[in-house]
Design an enzyme around this catalytic site. Sequence first.
Site, short mmCIF file in Angstrom:
data_model
loop_
_atom_site.label_atom_id
_atom_site.label_comp_id
_atom_site.label_asym_id
_atom_site.label_seq_id
_atom_site.Cartn_x
_atom_site.Cartn_y
_atom_site.Cartn_z
N ASP A 16 6.49 -2.86 -5.40
CA ASP A 16 5.85 -2.47 -4.15
C ASP A 16 6.85 -1.81 -3.22
O ASP A 16 7.99 -2.28 -3.11
CB ASP A 16 5.24 -3.70 -3.49
CG ASP A 16 4.23 -3.35 -2.42
OD1 ASP A 16 3.86 -2.16 -2.30
OD2 ASP A 16 3.79 -4.27 -1.69
N ASN A 64 -5.70 1.79 -8.31
CA ASN A 64 -4.89 2.95 -7.95
C ASN A 64 -5.59 4.27 -8.18
O ASN A 64 -5.16 5.31 -7.65
CB ASN A 64 -3.56 2.93 -8.71
CG ASN A 64 -2.58 1.90 -8.21
OD1 ASN A 64 -1.68 1.48 -8.94
ND2 ASN A 64 -2.74 1.45 -6.97
#
Length: 237
Positions: A16, A64
Amino acid sequence: MNTAKPIPQHVAIIMDGNGRWAKRQGKERTEGHIAGVETIRRTLRAAAKQGVKYLTFYAFSTENWGRPEAEVNALMELLCKSIICETPALKEQGARVRIIGERSRFSEKVQHYLTQIEQDTAEGERITMVLALNYSSRDELRRAMQSIANKVKEGTLAVESIDEKLISDHLDTAFMPDPDLVIRTSGEQRLSNFLMWQASYAEFYFPEVLWPDFSEEDFAEALEVYTARDRRFGKVK
């Protein structure tokens, strides 16, 4: 007396912070993803050096696909380019690559490269690098339940035979042990639909560092934190 520190057999990482890293650098988000590839490279080296046998990267989730089309396309191109460039080094390191997730949504080109890297690195025995692509735990469990239900429907599986091991055996991760340690960079503290079944008794570590800046020293620190944990798996010592 053996004083060797316990090394996690399987480390899973939620990478991340690529976008935030790029923003802080005044760069496009794709530049953050490119920088993140180098971090994968050095983290794999660090893990192999420490004796970790399985290293899983959450590379692209089912969610995503909702990102801007240009970013998704750039990620797919980066994936293909990375496979081409990294395969020789992976083979030299003795690393085997495995893919988890539903790959049918990817283009034929991407699917070809995914199959190719698995085949080209199949003999690696030092460490297994697992890429979670178009992956989410809920989708994985859905697919596993459908497979089990079909076997029950066909009469090849009794309902009474369904237990935790059977479910685990129908998951994408059936070939490897559950993660001992889950790392999420950037300071965010959530699983984001990643290995939810498998991580039931994993240890968690949430460093503040953004993924492109995650160093070998940061990985070593994560292992130090892991060794200090008292893992009881719901029991009393």
